[in-house]
Scaffold this motif. Structure first.
Motif, PDB file in Angstrom:
ATOM      1  N   TYR A 181      -6.921  -1.073  -3.496  1.00 14.92           N
ATOM      2  CA  TYR A 181      -7.429  -0.952  -2.126  1.00 14.92           C
ATOM      3  C   TYR A 181      -7.805  -2.303  -1.554  1.00 14.92           C
ATOM      4  CZ  TYR A 181      -7.173   3.988  -2.959  1.00 14.92           C
ATOM      5  OH  TYR A 181      -6.694   5.236  -3.229  1.00 14.92           O
ATOM      6  N   SER A 224     -15.695   0.984   4.014  1.00 11.65           N
ATOM      7  CA  SER A 224     -14.879   1.101   2.805  1.00 11.65           C
ATOM      8  C   SER A 224     -14.532  -0.273   2.255  1.00 11.65           C
ATOM      9  CB  SER A 224     -13.604   1.894   3.095  1.00 11.65           C
ATOM     10  OG  SER A 224     -13.938   3.185   3.540  1.00 11.65           O
ATOM     11  N   ARG A 225     -14.222  -1.207   3.160  1.00  6.27           N
ATOM     12  CA  ARG A 225     -13.871  -2.549   2.705  1.00  6.27           C
ATOM     13  C   ARG A 225     -15.075  -3.217   2.045  1.00  6.27           C
ATOM     14  NH1 ARG A 225     -12.612  -5.371   7.186  1.00  6.27           N
ATOM     15  NH2 ARG A 225     -11.269  -3.614   7.687  1.00  6.27           N
ATOM     16  N   LEU A 255     -14.597   3.861  -4.884  1.00  7.56           N
ATOM     17  CA  LEU A 255     -14.040   2.580  -5.321  1.00  7.56           C
ATOM     18  C   LEU A 255     -13.451   1.787  -4.163  1.00  7.56           C
ATOM     19  CD1 LEU A 255     -12.351   3.753  -8.629  1.00  7.56           C
ATOM     20  CD2 LEU A 255     -14.553   2.613  -8.327  1.00  7.56           C
ATOM     21  N   GLY A 256     -13.574   2.321  -2.949  1.00  6.24           N
ATOM     22  CA  GLY A 256     -13.198   1.504  -1.800  1.00  6.24           C
ATOM     23  C   GLY A 256     -12.092   2.038  -0.922  1.00  6.24           C
ATOM     24  N   ASN A 299     -26.278   6.455  -3.220  1.00  5.60           N
ATOM     25  CA  ASN A 299     -25.173   6.766  -2.311  1.00  5.60           C
ATOM     26  C   ASN A 299     -25.298   6.024  -0.988  1.00  5.60           C
ATOM     27  OD1 ASN A 299     -23.836   8.401  -4.093  1.00  5.60           O
ATOM     28  ND2 ASN A 299     -24.727  10.307  -3.313  1.00  5.60           N
ATOM     29  N   PRO A 349      -9.579   0.092  -7.740  1.00  6.50           N
ATOM     30  CA  PRO A 349     -10.271  -0.658  -6.682  1.00  6.50           C
ATOM     31  C   PRO A 349      -9.475  -1.885  -6.226  1.00  6.50           C
ATOM     32  CG  PRO A 349     -11.371  -0.922  -8.799  1.00  6.50           C
ATOM     33  CD  PRO A 349     -10.351   0.140  -8.981  1.00  6.50           C
ATOM     34  N   SER A 401     -10.581   3.906   2.086  1.00  4.41           N
ATOM     35  CA  SER A 401     -11.130   4.373   3.357  1.00  4.41           C
ATOM     36  C   SER A 401     -10.594   5.770   3.624  1.00  4.41           C
ATOM     37  CB  SER A 401     -10.724   3.435   4.486  1.00  4.41           C
ATOM     38  OG  SER A 401      -9.337   3.510   4.693  1.00  4.41           O
ATOM     39  N   PHE A 461     -19.274   0.995  -8.798  1.00  7.74           N
ATOM     40  CA  PHE A 461     -20.011   2.216  -9.126  1.00  7.74           C
ATOM     41  C   PHE A 461     -19.790   2.610 -10.580  1.00  7.74           C
ATOM     42  CE2 PHE A 461     -20.329   3.337  -4.573  1.00  7.74           C
ATOM     43  CZ  PHE A 461     -21.593   3.900  -4.566  1.00  7.74           C
ATOM     44  N   LEU A 509     -21.699   5.294   0.516  1.00 10.14           N
ATOM     45  CA  LEU A 509     -20.986   6.563   0.407  1.00 10.14           C
ATOM     46  C   LEU A 509     -21.576   7.574   1.363  1.00 10.14           C
ATOM     47  CD1 LEU A 509     -20.470   6.984  -3.426  1.00 10.14           C
ATOM     48  CD2 LEU A 509     -18.751   6.540  -1.687  1.00 10.14           C
ATOM     49  N   GLU A 510     -22.776   7.279   1.797  1.00  8.19           N
ATOM     50  CA  GLU A 510     -23.454   8.196   2.687  1.00  8.19           C
ATOM     51  C   GLU A 510     -24.197   7.400   3.743  1.00  8.19           C
ATOM     52  OE1 GLU A 510     -25.393  12.429   1.590  1.00  8.19           O
ATOM     53  OE2 GLU A 510     -24.766  11.164  -0.035  1.00  8.19           O
ATOM     54  N   ASP A 562     -15.638   3.501   9.388  1.00 13.27           N
ATOM     55  CA  ASP A 562     -15.327   3.918   8.023  1.00 13.27           C
ATOM     56  C   ASP A 562     -14.481   2.866   7.308  1.00 13.27           C
ATOM     57  OD1 ASP A 562     -15.161   6.108   5.905  1.00 13.27           O
ATOM     58  OD2 ASP A 562     -13.040   5.655   6.270  1.00 13.27           O
ATOM     59  N   ASP A 563     -13.552   2.269   8.051  1.00 11.34           N
ATOM     60  CA  ASP A 563     -12.714   1.220   7.455  1.00 11.34           C
ATOM     61  C   ASP A 563     -13.565   0.053   6.980  1.00 11.34           C
ATOM     62  OD1 ASP A 563     -10.227   2.286   7.492  1.00 11.34           O
ATOM     63  OD2 ASP A 563      -9.609   1.370   9.398  1.00 11.34           O
ATOM     64  N   ARG A 587     -17.605  -1.720   0.664  1.00 15.08           N
ATOM     65  CA  ARG A 587     -17.860  -1.031  -0.595  1.00 15.08           C
ATOM     66  C   ARG A 587     -16.902  -1.549  -1.669  1.00 15.08           C
ATOM     67  NH1 ARG A 587     -18.005   4.026   1.244  1.00 15.08           N
ATOM     68  NH2 ARG A 587     -15.777   4.369   1.095  1.00 15.08           N
ATOM     69  N   ASN A 588     -15.660  -1.685  -1.266  1.00  8.32           N
ATOM     70  CA  ASN A 588     -14.640  -2.129  -2.203  1.00  8.32           C
ATOM     71  C   ASN A 588     -14.900  -3.545  -2.709  1.00  8.32           C
ATOM     72  OD1 ASN A 588     -11.683  -3.644  -2.311  1.00  8.32           O
ATOM     73  ND2 ASN A 588     -11.741  -1.658  -3.348  1.00  8.32           N
ATOM     74  N   MET A 633       0.834  -1.195   0.000  1.00  6.08           N
ATOM     75  CA  MET A 633       0.000   0.000   0.000  1.00  6.08           C
ATOM     76  C   MET A 633       0.869   1.244   0.000  1.00  6.08           C
ATOM     77  SD  MET A 633      -3.218  -0.277  -0.115  1.00  6.08           S
ATOM     78  CE  MET A 633      -3.896   1.040  -1.061  1.00  6.08           C
TER      79      MET A 633
END
Ligand SMILES: Nc1ncnc2c1ncn2[C@@H]1O[C@H](COP(=O)(O)OP(=O)(O)OP(=O)(O)O)[C@@H](O)[C@H]1O
Ligand SMILES: [Mg+2]
Lengths: 444, 239
Positions: free
Chosen positions: B110, B78-79, A351-352, B49, B107, A354, B87, B54-55, B74-75, B81-82, A1
């Motif tokens: 991440y 995000s994971r 796209l992911g 969203n 993507p 954080s 999207f 995202l929201e 948030d982590d 979402r990823n 990363m």
């Protein structure tokens, strides 16, 4: 990363070379100015004999005019030097492990016939008692100092500085050979190694950053050769002095006295001895001012003699203010840059990525600027110090001894750079991480 | 499965409160292709969203593939979402200074994938959208339709369960729009669940199910279904 962040940072920095170099330059200049001023300040305020700070003391007594202090600006301080007779008494007290009385002499040093061909030179010569070398931990390359006996019944012996030895003997071992000072010949007993204390704390009379002495001779020669001081001699009392012996007996001050007291007990005994000595002298009409008999450690000695002046401290403060301005500038540029690509960051979030990853990506970019800025800053500092060295070169070599990038200033530079990176990068990186990603996406 | 129950979402500004979603409930089953339509400002983008994490939202529950998204860090969001969501945006949103390959790579980066696997996935995603030969072009060197196909490749490279598309054809002419739609159908047939927001009734008709959002709510109003309608009339006439 981390590799990805670095790749992205490099990519982004290459994209706007103008802004990037502006930021790098700002960081570099700020760091360079700080490192240069700090290096000089550190050199000036540092104690060249720090490892003996708790055992080496300057001795001062207030033998001055009962009507007024020796220094109007600092009425609490006794005069910085002693009379010949008081200096003699203190060093003869037998309490210190080492005791030195001395002054700065001058005259022409020349070859004593052998080796000839070297131009004679007017030089500063320290006229001192034998303990000088042990008390100040002066390093020898060849030979050593003289015995105390050589002070009492003066022997024609001398110790040369390494520069003088280089000059007259090409750096060879000259112990046993002879050298001429004014019209007398002295036998060389020792040659010093490299020794450039800066400041020259042991005699601050004519500036704290001076050439070290060219040569050292026993103080016993002062009365018989009627050696006068090339430093300061101050007198307050209207006395009719008609001979050198009369001068030695006068209230004029011109001798520096230093003692080495290995522990608190010795210090207490020395202080008691000084107090009783002054009390005794007072009974015979001297020392009419209040008791002010001091044993001053080197740090304190440098401070009360204002070796680091206030305007010097001011300069350091200004340097940091300048660094702050540079960093604020960089923060502004980074912030503008980061927020300018907020929409792209929003895409990354979608796209992911954080919040933390976005933060780290941007911190990496700020860190890269700071790292390049730091390297450039250190290079600029070296250049700046070099320029100062050239500007202040001879005849004040002691001063230029301060102006090197050394481990200390490198450490300072790295610390400042890391601090600068964090200061410049944290806020913009944090800001960019806070905005909700959907907001960036709409801004398209 | 994507399951929203009684979701409300209020935007507060200094002057007004906007109820973008109110008592919004919708389930999308695995493998579905759902088209979402509705007037402008009705809350379609807000729904996407929220669905795409995202929201956040104010009240209600939202389960994404069995995971309750309430209170996730948030982590974690995000994971999720990823890994689960791709999207696609109306304005493509490719990163302009990265080439096509690196755009599709984003993507996957991440997800901390090995370089070899990333390369393989990028290549096959670009193959699917027919742009493998353009891997080292910049987005600005492609047409709008091609850019949107790259965006689709980027959305599916990580093999997400759900594809959320917000008017993906809004910036394209009808021919290109149809190509993009063909591509989405193909992806749906391969098993990816798709939620498509569109203003174009013709495109909406191609989805398996239509959902209409009006004023922040899923409308009860039956969507326009050309084949069902005559049957209803016929039934009424017969009755
Ligand atoms: N960040 C925000 N702050 C305040 N209000 C917002 C915000 N985002 C959306 N809104 C409001 O929420 C409502 C729904 O907006 P949304 O973008 O979901 O509509 P939409 O159905 O996608 O419209 P369109 O078809 O025009 O894209 C609108 O009234 C909008 O003004
Ligand atoms: Mg919308």
């Amino acid at each position: 990363m981390f590799g990805y962040y670095i790749k992205l940072a490099a990519h982004s920095l290459r994209r706007n070379p103008g802004i990037t170099s502006l930021m790098v330059l700002a960081v570099a200049l700020g760091i360079a100015v700080c490192v240069v001023t700090l290096t000089v300040h550190h050199g000036m305020s540092s104690n060249p004999l720090w490892w003996k700070n708790d055992r080496v003391y300057a001795v001062t007594l207030d033998s001055w005019d009962p009507e007024q202090p020796a220094d109007d600006k600092h009425p609490d301080l006794p005069p910085p030097q002693l009379t010949w007779r008081d200096a003699e008494a203190v060093t003869a007290s037998g309490i210190p492990q080492h005791a030195v009385r001395m002054f700065k002499g001058y005259g022409v040093i020349s070859n004593d016939g052998d080796g000839g061909g070297v131009r004679p030179e007017n030089s500063i010569v320290r006229v001192t008692s034998a303990d000088f070398f042990d008390l100040f931990d002066v390093p020898f390359r060849y030979g050593g100092g003289w015995k105390a006996a050589a002070d009492a019944a003066p022997e024609p012996v001398a110790v040369l500085s390494s520069e003088t030895n280089e000059r007259f003997f090409g750096g060879a071992n000259s112990v046993g050979r002879t050298i001429r000072w004014n019209d007398r010949v002295y036998r060389i007993v020792g040659v010093l190694g490299e020794w450039h204390p800066a400041p020259t704390f042991y005699d601050l009379n004519n500036g704290a950053f001076q050439d070290p002495e060219a040569m050292y001779v026993p103080i016993g020669w002062a009365p018989s050769l009627e050696l006068e001081s090339a430093g300061n001699t101050n007198c307050w009392k209207p006395e009719s002095i008609d001979s050198f012996a009369g001068f030695l007996a006068s209230e004029c001050i011109w001798i520096q006295v230093w003692v080495e007291l290995p522990d608190a007990a010795a210090r207490t005994r020395m202080q008691a001895w000084l107090d009783s000595y002054v009390a005794g002298e007072r009974r015979s009409g001297r020392f009419q001012r209040p008791d002010n008999n001091r044993l001053t450690p080197i740090d304190e000695w440098l401070r009360i003699n204002e070796v680091v002046r206030d305007d010097n401290r001011m300069l350091v403060a200004l340097a940091f203010a300048f660094l702050a301005v540079c960093l604020i500038n960089t923060v502004g540029l980074l912030l503008a840059k980061f927020l300018g690509r907020a929409a792209i960051t929003g895409v990354r979030r979608a796209l992911g990525a954080s919040r933390r990853q976005v933060f780290l990506q941007h911190l990496a970019e700020a860190g890269m600027i700071a790292a390049v800025g730091a390297v450039l800053g250190v290079a600029l500092s070296a250049l700046g110090l070099h320029a100062l060295r050239v500007m202040y070169a001879s005849p004040r070599e002691g001063f230029t001894g301060l102006m090197h990038v050394n481990a200390w200033s490198l450490g300072v530079a790295v610390a400042i750079a890391v601090g600068a990176a964090l200061a410049a990068g944290l806020y913009p990186a944090w800001r960019i991480g806070r905005i909700a990603p959907s907001v960036y996406l709409k801004s398209q | 499965m994507l399951a929203m129950r009684h979701i409300s979402k209020v935007f507060r500004t200094d002057l007004i409160e906007t109820h973008a979603l109110r008592d919004f409930s919708l389930e999308v089953a695995e493998g579905e292709f759902v088209a979402v339509t509705g007037p402008s400002g009705s809350g379609k983008t807000t729904f996407l969203n929220v669905a795409g994490l995202l929201e956040g939202f104010d009240t209600g529950t939202y389960h994404l593939d069995g995971v309750d998204t309430n209170g996730l860090s948030d982590d974690a969001r995000s994971r999720l979402r990823n890994e689960k969501i791709g999207f696609i945006f109306q304005s493509f949103n490719l990163i302009p200074d990265l080439d096509i390959f690196d755009n599709v790579d984003v993507p996957l980066r991440y997800r901390r994938m090995k370089a070899a696997e990333r390369r393989e996935r990028i290549t096959s995603a670009l193959d699917l959208v027919g742009l493998a030969s353009r891997a080292h072009h910049l987005p600005s060197q492609l047409s709008g339709g091609q850019q949107q196909r790259v965006a689709i490749a980027r959305a599916i490279a990580g093999d997400p369960k759900f594809l959320l598309a917000d008017e993906p054809t809004g910036n394209l002419d009808s021919l290109m729009a149809r190509q993009v739609m063909d591509l989405l159908e193909q992806i749906n047939e391969m098993g990816t669940t798709i939620v498509l927001v569109t203003h174009d009734p013709e495109l909406a008709r191609r989805a398996q199910r239509n959902v209409q959002v009006i004023d922040g709510q899923v409308s009860d109003f039956r969507p326009y279904e050309p084949h069902a309608q005559p049957a209803t009339f016929a039934a009424a006439a017969a009755g």
